[in-house]
Design a protein around this motif. Sequence first.
Motif, PDB file in Angstrom:
ATOM      1  N   SER A 128      36.655  40.292 -14.581  1.00  0.00           N
ATOM      2  CA  SER A 128      37.111  40.097 -13.195  1.00  0.00           C
ATOM      3  C   SER A 128      37.474  38.645 -12.972  1.00  0.00           C
ATOM      4  O   SER A 128      36.806  37.730 -13.475  1.00  0.00           O
ATOM      5  CB  SER A 128      36.013  40.506 -12.206  1.00  0.00           C
ATOM      6  OG  SER A 128      35.650  41.854 -12.370  1.00  0.00           O
ATOM      7  N   ASN A 129      38.556  38.442 -12.216  1.00  0.00           N
ATOM      8  CA  ASN A 129      38.856  37.101 -11.709  1.00  0.00           C
ATOM      9  C   ASN A 129      39.055  37.194 -10.203  1.00  0.00           C
ATOM     10  O   ASN A 129      38.765  38.221  -9.594  1.00  0.00           O
ATOM     11  CB  ASN A 129      40.081  36.508 -12.422  1.00  0.00           C
ATOM     12  CG  ASN A 129      41.331  37.359 -12.247  1.00  0.00           C
ATOM     13  OD1 ASN A 129      41.504  38.041 -11.234  1.00  0.00           O
ATOM     14  ND2 ASN A 129      42.214  37.325 -13.239  1.00  0.00           N
ATOM     15  N   GLN A 133      40.681  42.962 -11.419  1.00  0.00           N
ATOM     16  CA  GLN A 133      39.618  43.407 -12.324  1.00  0.00           C
ATOM     17  C   GLN A 133      40.253  44.237 -13.427  1.00  0.00           C
ATOM     18  O   GLN A 133      41.041  45.142 -13.154  1.00  0.00           O
ATOM     19  CB  GLN A 133      38.549  44.224 -11.610  1.00  0.00           C
ATOM     20  CG  GLN A 133      37.499  44.781 -12.578  1.00  0.00           C
ATOM     21  CD  GLN A 133      36.297  45.362 -11.886  1.00  0.00           C
ATOM     22  OE1 GLN A 133      35.600  44.690 -11.131  1.00  0.00           O
ATOM     23  NE2 GLN A 133      36.043  46.647 -12.119  1.00  0.00           N
ATOM     24  N   TYR A 134      39.929  43.906 -14.664  1.00  0.00           N
ATOM     25  CA  TYR A 134      40.435  44.630 -15.821  1.00  0.00           C
ATOM     26  C   TYR A 134      39.294  45.415 -16.439  1.00  0.00           C
ATOM     27  O   TYR A 134      38.203  44.885 -16.646  1.00  0.00           O
ATOM     28  CB  TYR A 134      41.001  43.658 -16.863  1.00  0.00           C
ATOM     29  CG  TYR A 134      42.217  42.893 -16.385  1.00  0.00           C
ATOM     30  CD1 TYR A 134      43.496  43.366 -16.638  1.00  0.00           C
ATOM     31  CD2 TYR A 134      42.079  41.695 -15.678  1.00  0.00           C
ATOM     32  CE1 TYR A 134      44.614  42.671 -16.202  1.00  0.00           C
ATOM     33  CE2 TYR A 134      43.188  40.996 -15.234  1.00  0.00           C
ATOM     34  CZ  TYR A 134      44.450  41.487 -15.501  1.00  0.00           C
ATOM     35  OH  TYR A 134      45.549  40.809 -15.061  1.00  0.00           O
ATOM     36  N   GLU A 135      39.574  46.675 -16.757  1.00  0.00           N
ATOM     37  CA  GLU A 135      38.591  47.522 -17.415  1.00  0.00           C
ATOM     38  C   GLU A 135      39.217  48.039 -18.707  1.00  0.00           C
ATOM     39  O   GLU A 135      40.031  48.957 -18.697  1.00  0.00           O
ATOM     40  CB  GLU A 135      38.170  48.676 -16.505  1.00  0.00           C
ATOM     41  CG  GLU A 135      36.979  49.453 -17.035  1.00  0.00           C
ATOM     42  CD  GLU A 135      36.390  50.395 -16.004  1.00  0.00           C
ATOM     43  OE1 GLU A 135      36.166  51.570 -16.351  1.00  0.00           O
ATOM     44  OE2 GLU A 135      36.168  49.952 -14.854  1.00  0.00           O
ATOM     45  N   VAL A 170      31.665  41.750 -19.231  1.00  0.00           N
ATOM     46  CA  VAL A 170      30.529  42.654 -19.406  1.00  0.00           C
ATOM     47  C   VAL A 170      30.948  43.806 -20.307  1.00  0.00           C
ATOM     48  O   VAL A 170      31.949  44.482 -20.044  1.00  0.00           O
ATOM     49  CB  VAL A 170      30.029  43.217 -18.057  1.00  0.00           C
ATOM     50  CG1 VAL A 170      28.863  44.177 -18.291  1.00  0.00           C
ATOM     51  CG2 VAL A 170      29.618  42.091 -17.119  1.00  0.00           C
ATOM     52  N   LEU A 171      30.185  44.029 -21.379  1.00  0.00           N
ATOM     53  CA  LEU A 171      30.365  45.173 -22.255  1.00  0.00           C
ATOM     54  C   LEU A 171      29.385  46.252 -21.811  1.00  0.00           C
ATOM     55  O   LEU A 171      28.177  46.021 -21.779  1.00  0.00           O
ATOM     56  CB  LEU A 171      30.100  44.776 -23.704  1.00  0.00           C
ATOM     57  CG  LEU A 171      30.171  45.885 -24.762  1.00  0.00           C
ATOM     58  CD1 LEU A 171      31.576  46.450 -24.847  1.00  0.00           C
ATOM     59  CD2 LEU A 171      29.729  45.357 -26.116  1.00  0.00           C
ATOM     60  N   SER A 172      29.913  47.417 -21.452  1.00  0.00           N
ATOM     61  CA  SER A 172      29.077  48.453 -20.856  1.00  0.00           C
ATOM     62  C   SER A 172      29.280  49.784 -21.564  1.00  0.00           C
ATOM     63  O   SER A 172      30.411  50.178 -21.861  1.00  0.00           O
ATOM     64  CB  SER A 172      29.421  48.602 -19.370  1.00  0.00           C
ATOM     65  OG  SER A 172      28.717  49.666 -18.787  1.00  0.00           O
TER      66      SER A 172
END
Length: 238
Positions: A128-129, A133-135, A170-172
């Motif tokens: 996120s910036n 937000q990039y997923e 974050v790696l989820s």
Amino acid sequence: MDDSEKISGKKIFEILKQLKNNHVILNIHVMGTDFEGLTIILGVSDGEQPRFFIDYPGGGNSPVPLSVGKKCYFEFSDEDKIKHSFKTTVHSIFGKRIKFDFPEFIERSQRRKTFRIPVPSGCRLIYSNSNDQYEFDVMNVSAGGLLVSLKTVYHKSGILFKGNRLKGLVLSSKQQDISVKIYIHSIEIVRIEKIDDSDRSNYGLKFIEIDKKEEDKLKRFIYYCQRRILKKRGGLDD
């Protein structure tokens, strides 16, 4: 987490001089743009203000978005096919010759000591910036980095370009038998590949900075992924 060697000092001059003498082709990417082209080094000077200059990059019929102060990312391979890269800034432009300051260092990729492990479906990398937000869909993981995928329509060249470093990721992964959330301080985009006949692009990411606690969580996750694959292949008992 860095699996590369940083070459600095007088060795930079030696490498650039060798590239010039051997007419080695370099890939140049103008950072913050979509431009990539090919060039060679025409001259190297190691005086009080060491600089080198290149031939005008080939890039088809499109103009090259170069100007004084513009940052560029270079890549080349040595005679052993080992990839090198560096970043530097345009110092001046004289017609078809572009002069650059010496880079702070040249990064030499090590031969891979770690192997990548496929991850369970649904594993995500979130960045996120202030605006977006990039997923990313995570494809595989190693101790040194990740291979992730994103729909090309979401690609923004001002953020997602080779050589750029992203912070606060974050790696989820949530599975029936495990739930993982790993905080990564920073990564570097080392490769971008548009997949043919697909609406997606792949991104090779290298870990730059990760806290020891999170690194331990990452190792446990990799171990979990390894055991998961072995179990599917019948190599482990329940």
